[in-house]
Design a protein around this motif. Sequence first.
Motif, PDB file in Angstrom:
ATOM      1  N   MET A  41       0.822  -1.211   0.000  1.00 55.71           N
ATOM      2  CA  MET A  41       0.000   0.000   0.000  1.00 55.71           C
ATOM      3  C   MET A  41       0.856   1.262   0.000  1.00 55.71           C
ATOM      4  SD  MET A  41      -3.118  -0.909   2.588  1.00 55.71           S
ATOM      5  CE  MET A  41      -4.248  -2.287   2.297  1.00 55.71           C
TER       6      MET A  41
ATOM      7  N   ARG B 270       2.725   4.346  -3.671  1.00 54.03           N
ATOM      8  CA  ARG B 270       2.048   5.625  -3.440  1.00 54.03           C
ATOM      9  C   ARG B 270       2.943   6.826  -3.734  1.00 54.03           C
ATOM     10  NH1 ARG B 270      -3.592   6.184  -2.210  1.00 54.03           N
ATOM     11  NH2 ARG B 270      -4.303   4.236  -1.282  1.00 54.03           N
TER      12      ARG B 270
ATOM     13  N   ASP C 170      -3.928  12.335  -8.271  1.00 54.73           N
ATOM     14  CA  ASP C 170      -5.070  12.245  -7.362  1.00 54.73           C
ATOM     15  C   ASP C 170      -6.039  11.147  -7.791  1.00 54.73           C
ATOM     16  OD1 ASP C 170      -4.137  14.273  -5.763  1.00 54.73           O
ATOM     17  OD2 ASP C 170      -5.309  15.842  -6.748  1.00 54.73           O
TER      18      ASP C 170
ATOM     19  N   HIS D  56      -4.652   7.811  -6.787  1.00 60.77           N
ATOM     20  CA  HIS D  56      -4.759   7.646  -5.334  1.00 60.77           C
ATOM     21  C   HIS D  56      -6.193   7.274  -4.935  1.00 60.77           C
ATOM     22  CE1 HIS D  56      -0.795   8.580  -3.857  1.00 60.77           C
ATOM     23  NE2 HIS D  56      -0.743   9.722  -4.527  1.00 60.77           N
ATOM     24  N   ARG D  57      -7.186   7.897  -5.569  1.00 62.10           N
ATOM     25  CA  ARG D  57      -8.579   7.562  -5.243  1.00 62.10           C
ATOM     26  C   ARG D  57      -8.887   6.113  -5.616  1.00 62.10           C
ATOM     27  NH1 ARG D  57      -9.518  12.880  -7.160  1.00 62.10           N
ATOM     28  NH2 ARG D  57     -10.229  12.124  -9.204  1.00 62.10           N
TER      29      ARG D  57
ATOM     30  N   GLN E 226      -6.680   3.705  -5.735  1.00 65.15           N
ATOM     31  CA  GLN E 226      -5.966   2.873  -4.762  1.00 65.15           C
ATOM     32  C   GLN E 226      -6.703   2.830  -3.431  1.00 65.15           C
ATOM     33  OE1 GLN E 226      -2.000   4.862  -5.752  1.00 65.15           O
ATOM     34  NE2 GLN E 226      -1.311   2.836  -5.108  1.00 65.15           N
ATOM     35  N   ASP E 227      -7.281   3.945  -3.018  1.00 65.85           N
ATOM     36  CA  ASP E 227      -8.040   3.960  -1.763  1.00 65.85           C
ATOM     37  C   ASP E 227      -9.161   2.925  -1.803  1.00 65.85           C
ATOM     38  OD1 ASP E 227      -6.479   5.973  -0.721  1.00 65.85           O
ATOM     39  OD2 ASP E 227      -7.884   7.586  -1.238  1.00 65.85           O
ATOM     40  N   LEU E 228      -9.870   2.861  -2.936  1.00 68.17           N
ATOM     41  CA  LEU E 228     -10.960   1.900  -3.060  1.00 68.17           C
ATOM     42  C   LEU E 228     -10.436   0.468  -3.062  1.00 68.17           C
ATOM     43  CD1 LEU E 228     -13.966   1.342  -3.454  1.00 68.17           C
ATOM     44  CD2 LEU E 228     -13.629   1.577  -5.915  1.00 68.17           C
TER      45      LEU E 228
ATOM     46  N   ASP F 124      -7.578  -0.583  -1.774  1.00 69.58           N
ATOM     47  CA  ASP F 124      -7.008  -0.888  -0.452  1.00 69.58           C
ATOM     48  C   ASP F 124      -8.080  -1.334   0.528  1.00 69.58           C
ATOM     49  OD1 ASP F 124      -4.621  -0.095  -1.529  1.00 69.58           O
ATOM     50  OD2 ASP F 124      -4.425   1.740  -0.345  1.00 69.58           O
ATOM     51  N   SER F 125      -9.241  -0.697   0.473  1.00 62.46           N
ATOM     52  CA  SER F 125     -10.297  -1.003   1.449  1.00 62.46           C
ATOM     53  C   SER F 125     -11.161  -2.185   1.027  1.00 62.46           C
ATOM     54  CB  SER F 125     -11.177   0.231   1.671  1.00 62.46           C
ATOM     55  OG  SER F 125     -11.757   0.672   0.456  1.00 62.46           O
TER      56      SER F 125
ATOM     57  N   THR G  74     -13.043   7.613  -9.964  1.00 59.22           N
ATOM     58  CA  THR G  74     -12.016   8.571 -10.386  1.00 59.22           C
ATOM     59  C   THR G  74     -12.525   9.587 -11.404  1.00 59.22           C
ATOM     60  OG1 THR G  74     -11.274   7.072 -12.152  1.00 59.22           O
ATOM     61  CG2 THR G  74     -10.208   6.866  -9.995  1.00 59.22           C
TER      62      THR G  74
END
Length: 307
Positions: free
Chosen positions: A203, A207, A212, A215-216, A218-220, A222-223, A238
Amino acid sequence: MTRVVFLLVPQLHLLDLAGPAQVFSTAADHGLGHTLHYTAEQEDVPTAQGITLRADPVLPALTAGDLVVVPGWRSHTLRDNGALAAATLDWLRAHHADGGTVASVCAGADALGRAGLLDGRRCTTHHDVQDELARRYPRATVVRDVLYVVDGRVVTSAGIASGIDLALHLVAVRHGPAAAARVAREMVVYARRNGDEQQTSAMLRHRAHVSDAVHRAQDLIDSHYGSRLALTDLATVTGLSERTLTRRFTAATGLTPLRYQQELRIERAEHLIGHGTTVEAAARAVGFQDARMLRRLRARTVLSPGA
């Protein structure tokens, strides 16, 4: 009763000290018989974070059952900071020679090196200074990109948060894994990590970019890395087309969105397997329907770690 003695060096990092200290003090709260002592070459010890700590300027007499921990300090190069008097290095060396255990966090490994305790041993330190540590102590074997290394009664860790992992390992060695797990739970530590786990997680490794939109995405991932994620879902988050997202994601991370999700799954599965989970159970836990895909991906990672 085990005494844990922290040797404080000017400009030490607070978390290098506070993490292990919290582990051992929590262990004491659970009745595991630890006492903590703080010593230094000067009574007032400035930290890298601006707080001055008070320590005992007299080096204590030690027994073989005592543990000495040297927290790391702020230093772009090891040779410029962390100097210790010959008497202090003799104290460290004598404790180990008498059967005691010494440990270091981050740049604290340099103190052990100056005392001659890394010669002929495997060790590690923070990834920013591991190459310099290898140059300074050519008789040592610096193990790169691991959390901590145990070589006899010399224990070294990567630094910062990994000092908690080192301390939990030492609690587990002395009192058993269940005791270490209780301490970790009390500290709200997400997971006890093995020493050979990488210093930076997947993770974090991917990074180091400024997109941006990526990153958004990746946030989805990751969770929800254990779930089926459609490329259309990532594109919606995105605001990009699927083709544009894939192109930008690959340019930013070196991986496609699917490969990034697989890397997260593999890393989590490796952690579970390292703590005794079967390959089949680990595969299911991270979202694979069976272990065959996990085995194939693990084999590909070993054969081509940069893929």
